[in-house]
Scaffold this motif. Structure first.
Motif, short mmCIF file in Angstrom:
data_model
loop_
_atom_site.label_atom_id
_atom_site.label_comp_id
_atom_site.label_asym_id
_atom_site.label_seq_id
_atom_site.Cartn_x
_atom_site.Cartn_y
_atom_site.Cartn_z
N VAL A 1 -42.12 22.80 18.97
CA VAL A 1 -43.23 23.74 18.78
C VAL A 1 -44.30 23.02 17.97
N THR A 2 -45.48 22.81 18.58
CA THR A 2 -46.54 22.06 17.90
C THR A 2 -47.83 22.87 17.86
N SER A 3 -48.78 22.39 17.07
CA SER A 3 -50.09 23.04 16.97
C SER A 3 -50.90 22.87 18.25
N ALA A 4 -50.44 22.02 19.16
CA ALA A 4 -51.14 21.80 20.43
C ALA A 4 -50.41 22.46 21.61
N GLY A 5 -49.30 23.14 21.32
CA GLY A 5 -48.50 23.74 22.39
C GLY A 5 -47.05 23.31 22.27
N ASN A 6 -46.23 23.80 23.18
CA ASN A 6 -44.79 23.56 23.10
C ASN A 6 -44.29 22.75 24.30
N VAL B 1 -47.60 17.34 26.28
CA VAL B 1 -47.42 15.95 25.85
C VAL B 1 -48.64 15.12 26.25
N ASP B 2 -49.10 15.28 27.49
CA ASP B 2 -50.28 14.55 27.95
C ASP B 2 -51.52 14.92 27.13
N LYS B 3 -51.62 16.19 26.78
CA LYS B 3 -52.75 16.64 25.96
C LYS B 3 -52.75 15.95 24.61
N ILE B 4 -51.57 15.87 23.98
CA ILE B 4 -51.45 15.19 22.69
C ILE B 4 -51.78 13.71 22.85
N GLY B 5 -51.36 13.13 23.96
CA GLY B 5 -51.59 11.71 24.19
C GLY B 5 -53.05 11.35 24.40
N ASN B 6 -53.89 12.34 24.62
CA ASN B 6 -55.30 12.07 24.89
C ASN B 6 -56.25 12.61 23.83
N VAL B 7 -55.73 12.94 22.65
CA VAL B 7 -56.61 13.41 21.58
C VAL B 7 -57.39 12.23 21.01
N ALA B 8 -58.48 12.54 20.31
CA ALA B 8 -59.27 11.50 19.67
C ALA B 8 -58.46 10.85 18.55
N VAL C 1 -51.84 16.65 14.77
CA VAL C 1 -51.05 17.47 15.68
C VAL C 1 -49.72 17.72 14.98
N VAL C 2 -49.55 18.94 14.48
CA VAL C 2 -48.41 19.26 13.61
C VAL C 2 -47.22 19.75 14.43
N ILE C 3 -46.04 19.22 14.08
CA ILE C 3 -44.78 19.76 14.63
C ILE C 3 -44.38 20.91 13.72
N GLU C 4 -44.58 22.12 14.19
CA GLU C 4 -44.25 23.29 13.36
C GLU C 4 -42.74 23.42 13.18
N ARG C 5 -42.02 23.14 14.25
CA ARG C 5 -40.55 23.13 14.17
C ARG C 5 -39.98 22.59 15.48
N ILE C 6 -38.74 22.16 15.41
CA ILE C 6 -37.96 21.84 16.60
C ILE C 6 -36.70 22.68 16.51
#
Length: 201
Positions: free
Chosen positions: A42-47, A167-174, A190-195
């Motif tokens: 679970v991340t701030s950019a989606g899961n 994952v692709d979205k995170i891979g393409n951030v500035a 990009v924060v990992i809120e929890r796993i």
């Protein structure tokens, strides 16, 4: 005389039968396979959801799940994002400070799992057995991370089965320089809120 021969033959059969039965190999017991385990990141950019492979990478999966169950990953970030290569996280907090000092795990890169797009592996230092809690997701088929005859590789222990678009979205951030990193660090963490463990898919 005939009765004696028949009786002798019956006795011989009685003695031979157990031997013949013993000569037959017992059926091999079915191989026990470790079922896959699923976790959601679970991340701030989606899961996204990872299927872990404890059969091929038992030591790595066991350590990863221990960190998951202890809540170690909560509040960590993805500190590397390289398009067409990998995203890496699980070791630094949002202030780019290294979190804790988790134990090392034996390198299981020779387990037959390769660094294909969507697979998840353990990051490590130059020490082949220097993996701790940091993990990465392959954005591309990265054969260069696999082992060969002259060097250790990076151990794959799972694969993304849902949410690869995140994952692709995170891979393409500035990205740029942040904390101890001179490049490839997301400028907006990009924060990992929890796993957490989840039911199978």
């Amino acid at each position: 005389m005939k009765q004696l021969i028949v009786a002798s033959f019956a006795i011989a059969i009685a003695f031979l039968s157990p031997l013949r039965a013993a000569e037959k190999p017992a059926p091999a017991p079915p191989e026990k396979t470790a079922p896959p385990v699923y976790v959601q990141v679970v991340t701030s950019a989606g899961n996204f959801t990872i299927e872990l492979n404890p059969e091929r990478a038992p030591l790595t999966v066991a350590q990863f799940l221990k960190s998951v169950d202890q809540g170690y990953y909560s509040g960590t970030i993805f500190h590397r994002a390289i398009p067409s290569f990998i995203i890496q996280g699980g070791g630094y907090d949002a202030d780019y400070k290294l979190k804790g000092n988790p134990p090392k795990v034996v390198n299981e890169s020779g387990n037959g799992l390769t660094n294909q797009r969507g697979t998840v592996g353990m990051a490590r230092s130059q020490d082949p057995h220097g993996s701790d809690a940091q993990f990465y997701v392959n954005l591309y088929d990265n054969e260069a991370l696999d082992p060969n005859k002259t060097r250790w590789g990076y151990a794959v222990f799972g694969k993304v089965v849902q949410g690869m678009e995140v994952v692709d979205k995170i891979g393409n951030v500035a990205t740029g320089a942040r904390g101890p990193f001179k490049e490839d660090a997301p400028l907006q963490p990009v924060v990992i809120e929890r796993i957490e463990r989840v039911a199978g898919h």
